[in-house]
Design a protein around this motif. Structure first.
Motif, PDB file in Angstrom:
ATOM      1  N   TYR A 270       0.887  -1.043   0.253  1.00 24.52           N
ATOM      2  CA  TYR A 270      -0.039   0.002  -0.095  1.00 24.52           C
ATOM      3  C   TYR A 270       0.901   1.048  -0.043  1.00 24.52           C
ATOM      4  O   TYR A 270       0.452   2.153  -0.887  1.00 24.52           O
TER       5      TYR A 270
ATOM      6  N   GLU B 135      -6.358  -2.057  -4.366  1.00 17.79           N
ATOM      7  CA  GLU B 135      -6.931  -0.883  -4.958  1.00 17.79           C
ATOM      8  C   GLU B 135      -7.989  -0.323  -4.222  1.00 17.79           C
ATOM      9  O   GLU B 135      -8.075   0.943  -3.693  1.00 17.79           O
ATOM     10  N   ASN B 136      -8.963  -1.067  -3.355  1.00 14.29           N
ATOM     11  CA  ASN B 136      -9.774  -0.625  -2.426  1.00 14.29           C
ATOM     12  C   ASN B 136      -9.226  -0.209  -1.086  1.00 14.29           C
ATOM     13  O   ASN B 136      -9.754   0.970  -0.647  1.00 14.29           O
ATOM     14  N   VAL B 137      -8.270  -0.845  -0.809  1.00 17.90           N
ATOM     15  CA  VAL B 137      -7.505  -0.275   0.502  1.00 17.90           C
ATOM     16  C   VAL B 137      -6.605   1.085   0.114  1.00 17.90           C
ATOM     17  O   VAL B 137      -7.021   2.003   0.902  1.00 17.90           O
TER      18      VAL B 137
ATOM     19  N   GLU C  56      -8.797   8.826   0.686  1.00 22.92           N
ATOM     20  CA  GLU C  56      -9.736   9.360   1.588  1.00 22.92           C
ATOM     21  C   GLU C  56      -9.468   9.888   2.788  1.00 22.92           C
ATOM     22  O   GLU C  56      -9.813  11.116   3.165  1.00 22.92           O
TER      23      GLU C  56
ATOM     24  N   SER D  17      -7.573   3.275  -1.984  1.00 19.75           N
ATOM     25  CA  SER D  17      -8.880   4.346  -2.363  1.00 19.75           C
ATOM     26  C   SER D  17      -8.993   4.753  -0.894  1.00 19.75           C
ATOM     27  O   SER D  17      -9.291   6.091  -0.408  1.00 19.75           O
ATOM     28  N   LYS D  18      -9.499   3.920   0.231  1.00 18.96           N
ATOM     29  CA  LYS D  18      -9.775   4.145   1.684  1.00 18.96           C
ATOM     30  C   LYS D  18      -8.633   5.182   2.021  1.00 18.96           C
ATOM     31  O   LYS D  18      -8.816   6.060   2.779  1.00 18.96           O
TER      32      LYS D  18
ATOM     33  N   ILE E 174      -9.674  -6.378   1.723  1.00 21.39           N
ATOM     34  CA  ILE E 174     -10.724  -6.048   0.645  1.00 21.39           C
ATOM     35  C   ILE E 174      -9.931  -5.757  -0.766  1.00 21.39           C
ATOM     36  O   ILE E 174     -10.689  -5.544  -1.746  1.00 21.39           O
ATOM     37  N   GLY E 175      -8.649  -6.133  -0.921  1.00 25.32           N
ATOM     38  CA  GLY E 175      -7.857  -5.895  -2.338  1.00 25.32           C
ATOM     39  C   GLY E 175      -7.393  -4.712  -2.135  1.00 25.32           C
ATOM     40  O   GLY E 175      -7.414  -3.460  -1.598  1.00 25.32           O
TER      41      GLY E 175
END
Ligand code: AMP
Length: 223
Positions: free
Chosen positions: A17, A203-205, A211, A207-208, A200-201
Motif C-alpha cells: 500500500y 486498490e480498495n485499500v 480518502e 482508495s480508503k 478487501i484488495g
C-alpha cells in the motif's frame, strides 16, 4: 503534504500500500524493515547483532531504531511528507516520533491500521518469495512468477526470507500483538487512528487511504 503512519501485523500489506500511495502522492516510503535488512547485509558487529535479532523475529532496541528513523526523516525528500511503514512499533518509539515532529513543526496526518487476521497473515507470508538478486517480491498464491520459482526479470531461483518461515511469522505476530497494540491505543487516544480492512484488495485499500488523507488535510485546514 501528508505525514502518515501505516500500522498492522507483518503481512498486512503495508509495504504494498505504501508503494502505491508513494506513486500517487509522491511522498517517500520509509520502511524500517528495509533499512534494517540493508544494515544486516554488512559485516560489522552492529550488522551482525541486527541480523540475529531479525532472524529471531525480535524487535531492534528502541534507541537504535529511533536514531535511524530520525536520520532518515531529516533527509530533504521527507520535508513535505512521508509514509512510515513498520515504525513506530512501541509506545516509546511513538513518543519519540511525536517529539521529533513537534520540534520540526510538523503534525501527523493519520495513523492507519490495516486490520488482517492471523491466519490470513500466515498464509500470505509463508507463500512470499523474493529474488535474491534484484529484490523483487512474489507470492506463490497471489502473485506467482511465470516459471517455477524463478524471478521473471533475472531468472534466478527465488528464496524465502528467514523471517517468512511459519514459526517465525507466528512469533512475529505474537510480538506484534504484545508490543504494538499499545501503539494502536496511543494513536486512538490521540484521535488520529483510522482502521481499514486489509482483506478487501489492494486498490480498495488504497482508495480508503487516499480518502483518509484528504479528510486529514481538511481537518488541518479547518484549525
Ligand atoms: P518488517 O519488514 O517491518 O517486518 O521488519 C523486519 C524486522 O526489522 C522486524 O522483525 C524487526 O526485527 C526489525 N524492525 C523493523 N522495524 C522496527 C521497529 N520499528 N522497531 C524494532 N524493530 C524493527
Amino acid at each position: 503534504m501528508a505525514y502518515l503512519i501505516f500500522l498492522g501485523p507483518p503481512g498486512a500489506g503495508k509495504g504494498t500500500y505504501a508503494q502505491r500511495v508513494h506513486e500517487i502522492l509522491h511522498i517517500p516510503h520509509v520502511s524500517t524493515g528495509d533499512i534494517f535488512r540493508d544494515i544486516a547485509k554488512k559485516e560489522d558487529e552492529l550488522s551482525k547483532r541486527i541480523r540475529e535479532i531479525m532472524e529471531r523475529g525480535e524487535l531492534v532496541p528502541d534507541e537504535l531504531v529511533n536514531e535511524v528513523v530520525k536520520r532518515r526523516l531529516s533527509e530533504k525528500d521527507c520535508e513535505n511528507g512521508f509514509i512510515l511503514d513498520g515504525y513506530p512499533r512501541t509506545v516509546n518509539q511513538a513518543i519519540f516520533l511525536d517529539e521529533y515532529l513537534s520540534t520540526a513543526g510538523k503534525r501527523l496526518t493519520a495513523a492507519i491500521l490495516f486490520d488482517v487476521p492471523e491466519d490470513v497473515v500466515v498464509q500470505r507470508l509463508t507463500s512470499r518469495r523474493v529474488c535474491p538478486k534484484c529484490g523483487r517480491i512474489y507470492n506463490l498464491v497471489s502473485l506467482p512468477p511465470q516459471r517455477d520459482e524463478l524471478c521473471d526479470d533475472c531468472g534466478v531461483k527465488l528464496i524465502q526470507r528467514d523471517d517468512d518461515k511459519e514459526e517465525t511469522v507466528r512469533h512475529r505476530y505474537r510480538v506484534y500483538l504484545e508490543k504494538t497494540k499499545p501503539v494502536i491505543d496511543y494513536y486512538s487516544k490521540n484521535g488520529v487512528l483510522h482502521v481499514v480492512d486489509g482483506t478487501i484488495g489492494i486498490e480498495n485499500v488504497v482508495s480508503k487511504v487516499l480518502e483518509i488523507v484528504r479528510r486529514g488535510k481538511n481537518d488541518t485546514c479547518e484549525e
